[in-house]
Design a protein around this motif. Structure first.
Motif, PDB file in Angstrom:
ATOM      1  N   PHE A 249      39.851  39.268  38.974  1.00 28.84           N
ATOM      2  CA  PHE A 249      40.249  39.054  37.583  1.00 28.84           C
ATOM      3  C   PHE A 249      39.135  39.482  36.625  1.00 28.84           C
ATOM      4  CE2 PHE A 249      40.740  36.567  33.721  1.00 28.84           C
ATOM      5  CZ  PHE A 249      42.097  36.680  33.448  1.00 28.84           C
ATOM      6  N   THR A 250      37.895  39.153  36.976  1.00 27.67           N
ATOM      7  CA  THR A 250      36.760  39.509  36.119  1.00 27.67           C
ATOM      8  C   THR A 250      36.614  41.023  36.000  1.00 27.67           C
ATOM      9  OG1 THR A 250      35.606  37.471  36.751  1.00 27.67           O
ATOM     10  CG2 THR A 250      34.276  39.241  35.809  1.00 27.67           C
ATOM     11  N   LYS A 251      36.739  41.723  37.120  1.00 27.86           N
ATOM     12  CA  LYS A 251      36.642  43.184  37.088  1.00 27.86           C
ATOM     13  C   LYS A 251      37.798  43.791  36.300  1.00 27.86           C
ATOM     14  CE  LYS A 251      36.267  43.510  41.611  1.00 27.86           C
ATOM     15  NZ  LYS A 251      36.105  44.115  42.962  1.00 27.86           N
ATOM     16  N   LEU A 252      38.987  43.230  36.484  1.00 26.16           N
ATOM     17  CA  LEU A 252      40.149  43.738  35.761  1.00 26.16           C
ATOM     18  C   LEU A 252      39.993  43.525  34.259  1.00 26.16           C
ATOM     19  CD1 LEU A 252      42.987  44.890  35.584  1.00 26.16           C
ATOM     20  CD2 LEU A 252      43.886  42.611  36.140  1.00 26.16           C
TER      21      LEU A 252
ATOM     22  N   GLU B  45      50.868  43.212  27.876  1.00 23.36           N
ATOM     23  CA  GLU B  45      50.774  41.754  27.944  1.00 23.36           C
ATOM     24  C   GLU B  45      49.351  41.324  28.307  1.00 23.36           C
ATOM     25  OE1 GLU B  45      54.787  43.208  28.652  1.00 23.36           O
ATOM     26  OE2 GLU B  45      52.886  43.553  29.692  1.00 23.36           O
ATOM     27  N   PRO B  46      48.865  40.238  27.715  1.00 17.25           N
ATOM     28  CA  PRO B  46      47.511  39.758  28.027  1.00 17.25           C
ATOM     29  C   PRO B  46      47.436  39.172  29.432  1.00 17.25           C
ATOM     30  CG  PRO B  46      48.640  38.185  26.610  1.00 17.25           C
ATOM     31  CD  PRO B  46      49.539  39.394  26.700  1.00 17.25           C
ATOM     32  N   LEU B  47      46.235  39.126  29.967  1.00 15.92           N
ATOM     33  CA  LEU B  47      46.017  38.473  31.252  1.00 15.92           C
ATOM     34  C   LEU B  47      46.176  36.965  31.079  1.00 15.92           C
ATOM     35  CD1 LEU B  47      42.866  40.446  32.463  1.00 15.92           C
ATOM     36  CD2 LEU B  47      45.275  40.935  32.911  1.00 15.92           C
TER      37      LEU B  47
ATOM     38  N   THR C   7      44.803  34.846  37.192  1.00 14.05           N
ATOM     39  CA  THR C   7      43.504  34.503  37.777  1.00 14.05           C
ATOM     40  C   THR C   7      43.693  33.773  39.099  1.00 14.05           C
ATOM     41  OG1 THR C   7      42.644  34.228  35.533  1.00 14.05           O
ATOM     42  CG2 THR C   7      41.289  33.401  37.322  1.00 14.05           C
ATOM     43  N   MET C   8      44.619  32.827  39.110  1.00 16.65           N
ATOM     44  CA  MET C   8      44.873  32.053  40.320  1.00 16.65           C
ATOM     45  C   MET C   8      45.432  32.940  41.430  1.00 16.65           C
ATOM     46  SD  MET C   8      43.904  29.046  39.434  1.00 16.65           S
ATOM     47  CE  MET C   8      44.586  28.018  40.730  1.00 16.65           C
ATOM     48  N   THR C   9      46.210  33.953  41.043  1.00  9.66           N
ATOM     49  CA  THR C   9      46.867  34.803  42.036  1.00  9.66           C
ATOM     50  C   THR C   9      45.910  35.803  42.661  1.00  9.66           C
ATOM     51  OG1 THR C   9      48.982  34.594  40.881  1.00  9.66           O
ATOM     52  CG2 THR C   9      48.756  36.434  42.420  1.00  9.66           C
TER      53      THR C   9
ATOM     54  N   ILE D 286      50.019  42.772  40.336  1.00 12.98           N
ATOM     55  CA  ILE D 286      49.322  41.505  40.586  1.00 12.98           C
ATOM     56  C   ILE D 286      49.573  41.036  42.016  1.00 12.98           C
ATOM     57  CG2 ILE D 286      49.296  39.042  40.010  1.00 12.98           C
ATOM     58  CD1 ILE D 286      47.763  40.659  38.022  1.00 12.98           C
ATOM     59  N   ARG D 287      50.812  41.112  42.446  1.00 15.43           N
ATOM     60  CA  ARG D 287      51.141  40.685  43.810  1.00 15.43           C
ATOM     61  C   ARG D 287      50.452  41.575  44.837  1.00 15.43           C
ATOM     62  NH1 ARG D 287      57.128  40.398  46.749  1.00 15.43           N
ATOM     63  NH2 ARG D 287      56.443  39.104  48.507  1.00 15.43           N
ATOM     64  N   LYS D 288      50.408  42.867  44.569  1.00 18.44           N
ATOM     65  CA  LYS D 288      49.786  43.788  45.520  1.00 18.44           C
ATOM     66  C   LYS D 288      48.295  43.497  45.663  1.00 18.44           C
ATOM     67  CE  LYS D 288      49.464  48.693  46.697  1.00 18.44           C
ATOM     68  NZ  LYS D 288      49.870  50.065  46.320  1.00 18.44           N
ATOM     69  N   ILE D 289      47.617  43.241  44.554  1.00 19.51           N
ATOM     70  CA  ILE D 289      46.189  42.914  44.616  1.00 19.51           C
ATOM     71  C   ILE D 289      45.977  41.646  45.438  1.00 19.51           C
ATOM     72  CG2 ILE D 289      44.189  42.209  43.246  1.00 19.51           C
ATOM     73  CD1 ILE D 289      45.359  44.005  40.980  1.00 19.51           C
ATOM     74  N   ALA D 290      46.836  40.650  45.228  1.00 19.48           N
ATOM     75  CA  ALA D 290      46.717  39.397  45.973  1.00 19.48           C
ATOM     76  C   ALA D 290      46.920  39.624  47.469  1.00 19.48           C
ATOM     77  CB  ALA D 290      47.730  38.383  45.447  1.00 19.48           C
TER      78      ALA D 290
END
Length: 231
Positions: free
Chosen positions: A186-189, A171-173, A178-180, A143-147
């Motif tokens: 987020f939609t594509k993921l 774990e669920p999204l 989404t904020m990160t 998540i951090r890397k994508i951000a």
């Protein structure tokens, strides 16, 4: 050449009431320009800054006639870098002026993030490329890397492994994710995760080996993100 006062990050110093200290490592005897960051003076080889940064090329070396200073920046009249901390600037200098006492190979993920941020701010393309390569090779949470990649508009090709890992994450999204990473990512993921779970079924079914699941996730990520990239 742009005027110094037009750039909020780079401003010539005013007379200083409090005496700044010289940095123990980066106040270099062979340096030819003095830069102040917060309350610390750095004396550096200006040619290195000019070679690596399009922004810092506006800094001129001191020029004297006897004791009279015509231009440039010294201890009494340092060039001041605003909106940068001493801690951040020292990490950038690890790369620009490497030494045995401060090998940048020992830098952490947070250090490389700091280096990337300053390199981006001062338009240091080679340093940016180095920081990106080190971050890509590091263990960064997906998540951090994508951000990070989204913030600095980096090549999304290097995010494939992050999306694959998130496809397989149990774990669920969350709203925080989404904020990160932003709504678009987020939609594509979410679409990739839905398709992945449709393909592999519930974990309890054991229809696929871990290796097979990895391949399925990679195929889905390539399909979803390549399709979106074309639009």
């Amino acid at each position: 050449m742009p005027a110094l006062r037009s750039n909020p990050l780079l401003q010539p110093a005013q007379p200083l009431s409090d005496r700044p200290r010289r940095h123990p490592c980066y106040y270099m005897p062979q340096g030819n320009v003095v830069i102040r960051v917060q309350n610390t003076l750095f004396k550096l080889d200006l040619s290195v800054l000019h070679e690596t940064s399009r922004v810092l090329r506006i800094i001129t070396p001191p020029l004297y006639a006897g004791k009279l200073r015509f231009q440039g920046f010294d201890d009494e009249h340092p060039f001041v870098l605003h909106e940068t901390t001493e801690h951040e600037f020292v990490r950038l200098l690890w790369v620009l002026y490497p030494s045995n006492s401060h090998p940048f190979t020992a830098a952490t993920v947070d250090d490389w993030m700091t280096i990337l941020n300053l390199a981006h701010k001062y338009e240091m393309d080679d340093v940016c490329a180095l920081a990106v390569a080190r971050l890509h090779a590091s263990q960064v949470d997906p998540i951090r890397k994508i951000a990070i990649w989204d913030k600095y508009h980096l090549d999304p090709y290097f995010l494939a492994s992050s999306y694959v890992a998130l496809c397989q994450r149990v774990e669920p999204l969350t709203l925080g994710m989404t904020m990160t990473i932003g709504l678009k990512n987020f939609t594509k993921l979410a679409a990739a995760r839905d398709l992945y779970h449709q393909r592999v079924g519930a974990d309890c079914c054991k229809r696929h080996t871990p290796g097979e699941k990895q391949v399925i996730a990679e195929e889905i990520v390539m399909q979803i993100f390549s399709r979106h990239a074309k639009h």
